[in-house]
Structure formats: structure tokens, C-alpha cells
Motif scaffolding. Structure first.
Motif, PDB file in Angstrom:
ATOM      1  N   HIS A 214     -10.256  -2.944  -0.661  1.00  0.00           N
ATOM      2  CA  HIS A 214      -9.145  -2.279   0.015  1.00  0.00           C
ATOM      3  C   HIS A 214      -8.875  -0.886  -0.523  1.00  0.00           C
ATOM      4  CE1 HIS A 214      -7.092  -4.827   2.951  1.00  0.00           C
ATOM      5  NE2 HIS A 214      -7.514  -5.868   2.267  1.00  0.00           N
ATOM      6  N   ALA A 215      -8.522   0.019   0.400  1.00  0.00           N
ATOM      7  CA  ALA A 215      -8.008   1.335   0.021  1.00  0.00           C
ATOM      8  C   ALA A 215      -6.486   1.263   0.018  1.00  0.00           C
ATOM      9  CB  ALA A 215      -8.485   2.390   1.005  1.00  0.00           C
ATOM     10  N   ASP A 216      -5.841   2.367  -0.376  1.00  0.00           N
ATOM     11  CA  ASP A 216      -4.387   2.393  -0.521  1.00  0.00           C
ATOM     12  C   ASP A 216      -3.708   2.800   0.780  1.00  0.00           C
ATOM     13  OD1 ASP A 216      -2.031   2.081  -1.771  1.00  0.00           O
ATOM     14  OD2 ASP A 216      -2.258   3.737  -3.180  1.00  0.00           O
ATOM     15  N   GLY A 217      -4.240   2.340   1.904  1.00  0.00           N
ATOM     16  CA  GLY A 217      -3.662   2.691   3.191  1.00  0.00           C
ATOM     17  C   GLY A 217      -4.467   2.029   4.279  1.00  0.00           C
ATOM     18  N   GLY A 218      -4.205   2.430   5.490  1.00  0.00           N
ATOM     19  CA  GLY A 218      -4.868   1.767   6.602  1.00  0.00           C
ATOM     20  C   GLY A 218      -4.138   0.483   6.861  1.00  0.00           C
TER      21      GLY A 218
ATOM     22  N   LEU B 260      -4.158   5.152  -5.957  1.00  0.00           N
ATOM     23  CA  LEU B 260      -5.600   5.201  -5.652  1.00  0.00           C
ATOM     24  C   LEU B 260      -6.016   6.535  -5.038  1.00  0.00           C
ATOM     25  CD1 LEU B 260      -6.279   1.665  -4.208  1.00  0.00           C
ATOM     26  CD2 LEU B 260      -6.219   2.419  -6.571  1.00  0.00           C
TER      27      LEU B 260
ATOM     28  N   THR C 197     -11.547   5.148  -6.191  1.00  0.00           N
ATOM     29  CA  THR C 197     -10.778   4.063  -6.796  1.00  0.00           C
ATOM     30  C   THR C 197     -10.253   3.141  -5.697  1.00  0.00           C
ATOM     31  OG1 THR C 197     -10.110   5.552  -8.560  1.00  0.00           O
ATOM     32  CG2 THR C 197      -8.854   3.518  -8.313  1.00  0.00           C
ATOM     33  N   ARG C 198     -10.496   1.850  -5.860  1.00  0.00           N
ATOM     34  CA  ARG C 198     -10.111   0.882  -4.825  1.00  0.00           C
ATOM     35  C   ARG C 198      -9.670  -0.438  -5.446  1.00  0.00           C
ATOM     36  NH1 ARG C 198     -15.122   3.113  -2.913  1.00  0.00           N
ATOM     37  NH2 ARG C 198     -14.676   4.621  -1.273  1.00  0.00           N
ATOM     38  N   VAL C 199      -9.160  -1.297  -4.576  1.00  0.00           N
ATOM     39  CA  VAL C 199      -8.813  -2.656  -4.999  1.00  0.00           C
ATOM     40  C   VAL C 199      -9.951  -3.588  -4.603  1.00  0.00           C
ATOM     41  CG1 VAL C 199      -7.195  -4.574  -4.717  1.00  0.00           C
ATOM     42  CG2 VAL C 199      -6.361  -2.219  -4.652  1.00  0.00           C
TER      43      VAL C 199
ATOM     44  N   PRO D  51      -9.894  -4.532   5.460  1.00  0.00           N
ATOM     45  CA  PRO D  51     -10.461  -3.868   4.286  1.00  0.00           C
ATOM     46  C   PRO D  51     -11.472  -2.804   4.722  1.00  0.00           C
ATOM     47  CG  PRO D  51     -10.790  -6.266   4.212  1.00  0.00           C
ATOM     48  CD  PRO D  51     -10.365  -5.914   5.586  1.00  0.00           C
ATOM     49  N   LEU D  52     -11.773  -1.876   3.816  1.00  0.00           N
ATOM     50  CA  LEU D  52     -12.818  -0.894   4.071  1.00  0.00           C
ATOM     51  C   LEU D  52     -14.146  -1.610   4.252  1.00  0.00           C
ATOM     52  CD1 LEU D  52     -11.817   1.620   1.313  1.00  0.00           C
ATOM     53  CD2 LEU D  52     -11.784   2.090   3.771  1.00  0.00           C
TER      54      LEU D  52
ATOM     55  N   LYS E   7       0.826  -1.208   0.000  1.00  0.00           N
ATOM     56  CA  LYS E   7       0.000   0.000   0.000  1.00  0.00           C
ATOM     57  C   LYS E   7       0.859   1.255   0.000  1.00  0.00           C
ATOM     58  CE  LYS E   7      -4.190  -1.877   2.079  1.00  0.00           C
ATOM     59  NZ  LYS E   7      -5.285  -1.544   3.005  1.00  0.00           N
TER      60      LYS E   7
ATOM     61  N   ASP F 176       1.050   3.618   2.020  1.00  0.00           N
ATOM     62  CA  ASP F 176       1.663   4.006   3.291  1.00  0.00           C
ATOM     63  C   ASP F 176       2.801   3.060   3.690  1.00  0.00           C
ATOM     64  OD1 ASP F 176       0.285   1.764   3.968  1.00  0.00           O
ATOM     65  OD2 ASP F 176      -1.115   2.742   5.332  1.00  0.00           O
TER      66      ASP F 176
END
Lengths: 221, 221
Positions: B34-38, A90, B20-22, B42-43, A26, A28
Motif C-alpha cells: 500500500h501507498a499512503d493514498g489512493g 510515506l 517507502t510503502r506499507v 493496493p499498488l 492514509k 489522504d
DNA sequence: CTCTAGATCTCGGCC
DNA sequence: GGCCGAGGTCTAGAG
């Protein structure tokens, strides 16, 4: 997508034998290693913030060393074959909007305290104490204090929580005697036994029925 | 990778605005967004087993309806643009091999009970009671029973757990009086205060030192 | 920052 | 299958 092998060392040590998996990096810096099944939890991972260093083993394989700057966790990923590789930006996600959990149940019960016990009236929600807020502080029909702990699912730790509150509240001569109500949509048998052994009343709450009452009342205005 | 919008309804309701997400679809039918962080969570997601039905909205966008056959959870994913799409068979994963957590700490302390208190000897590990097993049941130098609760991190719930055991054990005239030791690599201040207020002895355990002693002893044979 | 309590918890063990 | 405890828990909120 790669054939890989993973070793983690940190709060525990863990090893993933060679197999084909999904590696997600990701923005981060965090790393996720997923198999083709199981739930959302990766087989292994590294939480942000962390650093990734790419190297090569003596055998010519790719080696990723992922390490955390604050803890001493490390993840070592050996990549033997890359089956697919793609990269996308993203941007920042607007995030998840949640609605309706324990908080809503608390709101409904705060509006309808008598559904917990006849004649019960609300004193205040989130009644503050030195060890945390009591969900609902009420008075019964005789004017005595009643502390209410609300859970979606009633388990032993909820009973312990209410017990701590009651012990503390009962030291206050202005409140004493304070009795307890443990309210939940579902109360586990062990929690019920423990609660009743301590003189705490258990009430199972019908969320949908309560919401129905609430909606009906609001339609009157 | 797709520009998408997601709605979940089930144990709660939640919404993800367009971004935009995975999207990851696993072989068992589960879906991760999934987002590009966290961190690794998953979201939004759908746990297996679940079914995915693909459809089209009136606007011509792709619609995925994911539903669980046992609960009434549903996930609706609207896909407005596909940025990347790839599919691979990974096969069954050999799985994670873990090593060394609380269990190992329990084993080490079972072999070296005197490191908790001078003269302490082991009666048995996982001593059974009606409300669960006591990690270690021991005897002190005077022959009195001592119940030991072991945690990696000592927090309030661990003290509560030991307190319940002690209360139960002390009802048994054959065991009474039973004292308690709360052993952990790290004991939080609040847990220590609560434990000591209840007459429970706190012992912080040096895992590495204990392992060193253990290794040294094994080398003697 | 710490501490507390919830979680669509997940995961494993035991009965 | 259920229940129960642990987690590399993670995460949000209050003080």
C-alpha cells in the motif's frame, strides 16, 4: 491493530462485530479495516475525501466517526483495545508502471489482421463511431467492411458491444454491409452461442504465438 | 513499513520503483503493498493461496519471492530499508453483515408491483429462463405478461439484459406478447433513450418512499 | 465534467 | 469446481 467494532451506513448498511483487526489511516484521510485473510479488499473502508472525528463513548471507549463530505456515507469505529499503534510519513508514491494487456493484443492483431481471417486487411485501429471506437476496422478479400472487437476474455457484454457497433455501422450506406469478428484469447460458451446466433464470427487468439510471429518478423529487418 | 521495489509478472507485468510503502502479510500468505493514498486497492498484491520465500540479493538486500502454486503469477519484493516491523495474530474474523441492496428493492417491488404500473400484479420473483432469471414476472390489468428488470442504478447493460430476456420470452407462444419495465432508483439518460427506443418502459423507484409504504402496511397488522 | 469499458477486478450465489 | 451477475465496485481514458 485494535479490538474494534464497525458500522457503515451509506449505499448500504453493514456491521462488523467486535474482533481484532488492522486499521489503516492514509494521508489522504481514507480508512481501511483489514482482517487477517481474504484478498486485498478490506472488510470495510472509507474512500477519500473524508473526515475523521475522534470522540469517546459513555463507556470510555474510543469512537471514530468517519464521514464523506460529498456523499452521506458514514463509518463508525468503536475501539475497545489498542494492541499496536504506529505512524509514518510515506510521501507521494511514484506509482505502478503497467505493461501488456488488451492494448498489446490490439496492436498485434492490427499488425497481423490476416490471422483473424485470410485476406483481411486493416483500415484503421480505434475506428470512431458515435457510440465509441471500434477496436479494428478491416476489409475482407472481397472489399467488404469487417468490424473487429478484441477482448482478453470474450464474454456476453463484448458481443453486445460489437452488436451495437454493427447495428450503427450498417446504417451507413457507404459501409454497408459490415460483418463482425469477435476476437479473444478465450471465448466463453454462452458468448460464442450469442455471437454465432447473430452471425458474428468468433476467433480465439493465441497471444504467445502471435507475439512469436511478430518478433520473428521484426528480426528480419 | 519499508523502502522497497516491486516487480509483478503474471496476467500482466508491472513495476514499482523504489519508495517507502506499507507491506502487509496476512495469515493466509497473501501480500498487500500500500501507498499512503489512493483508495483501498493496493499498488500491488498477491492473492491467496501463495508462498513467500525470503532470500538475499548479492548486494545484501532482502528479497521476497511470492508465488502462486496454481497460476504462474510471481511477485518480487526488494527491501532496502525496514522502517517498522510488527506482527500480530488476529484470528478468524466474524465477517461483514450486509443489509439492503438490490435484493431488498426487489422484495419491496415484489410486494408492491402496482407502484411500477397501475393494476400490475406479481406472477413470480426470479422467473427462470434459459439465459437467467427475470427479476419479476408480472401481469398487467389486461392480463398480458410484463417482465421487470430491477437495478439500483439503471445503465445500458441493464437494458441489454432485459432486451435479451424479452427476445427469448416473446418466442414462447404461451407468454407472447411480453412487454418490459426497467425499474431503478436512478436511470442514466443514455439507458433511458435506449430502453424507450426499444419500447421498454422506464420507472424510477423511490426506495425510501416504498419502504415507508411497506412499513405503514405492516403496522396495520 | 460525463460516459465508457477494463480489471492481476473481488465476492457471492447457484448449479 | 465452473459460470454468472453485482459491486459502497475502482480506475483510466476519451469526448
Amino acid at each position: 491493530m485494535a479490538r474494534c467494532q464497525v458500522d457503515y451506513a451509506g449505499r448500504l448498511t453493514a456491521h462488523l462485530p467486535m474482533a481484532t483487526r488492522v486499521l489503516m489511516l492514509k494521508a489522504d484521510g481514507s480508512v481501511l479495516i483489514h482482517a487477517d485473510g481474504g484478498s486485498y479488499k478490506p472488510l470495510n473502508w472509507m474512500s477519500p475525501p473524508c473526515n475523521l472525528r475522534e470522540g469517546t463513548t459513555d463507556d470510555g471507549d474510543i469512537e471514530w466517526m468517519v464521514s464523506s463530505p460529498k456523499s452521506d456515507d458514514t463509518l463508525r469505529i468503536l475501539i475497545f483495545e489498542i494492541l499496536h499503534d504506529t505512524s509514518h510519513e510515506l510521501g507521494i508514491d511514484p506509482g505502478l508502471q503497467k505493461d501488456g494487456v488488451e492494448k498489446h493484443l490490439q496492436e498485434l492483431l492490427a499488425e497481423h489482421p490476416a490471422s483473424l481471417a485470410p485476406g483481411l486487411t486493416l483500415v484503421r485501429r480505434e475506428f470512431p463511431t458515435a457510440i465509441g471506437p471500434v477496436d479494428l476496422m478491416c476489409r475482407d478479400s472481397r472489399g467488404s467492411s469487417v468490424a473487429v472487437e478484441i477482448k482478453r476474455r470474450g464474454e456476453i457484454d463484448g458481443v453486445e458491444q460489437l452488436t451495437r457497433y454493427l447495428e450503427l455501422l450498417n446504417r451507413d450506406p457507404l459501409l454497408h454491409p459490415v460483418s463482425g469478428i469477435f476476437a479473444a484469447q478465450l471465448i466463453k460458451p454462452q458468448a460464442r452461442v450469442l455471437a454465432e446466433d447473430r452471425g458474428i464470427t468468433c476467433v480465439t487468439v493465441d497471444y504467445d504465438a502471435l507475439r512469436g510471429i511478430d518478433d520473428a518478423e521484426h528480426r528480419l529487418f
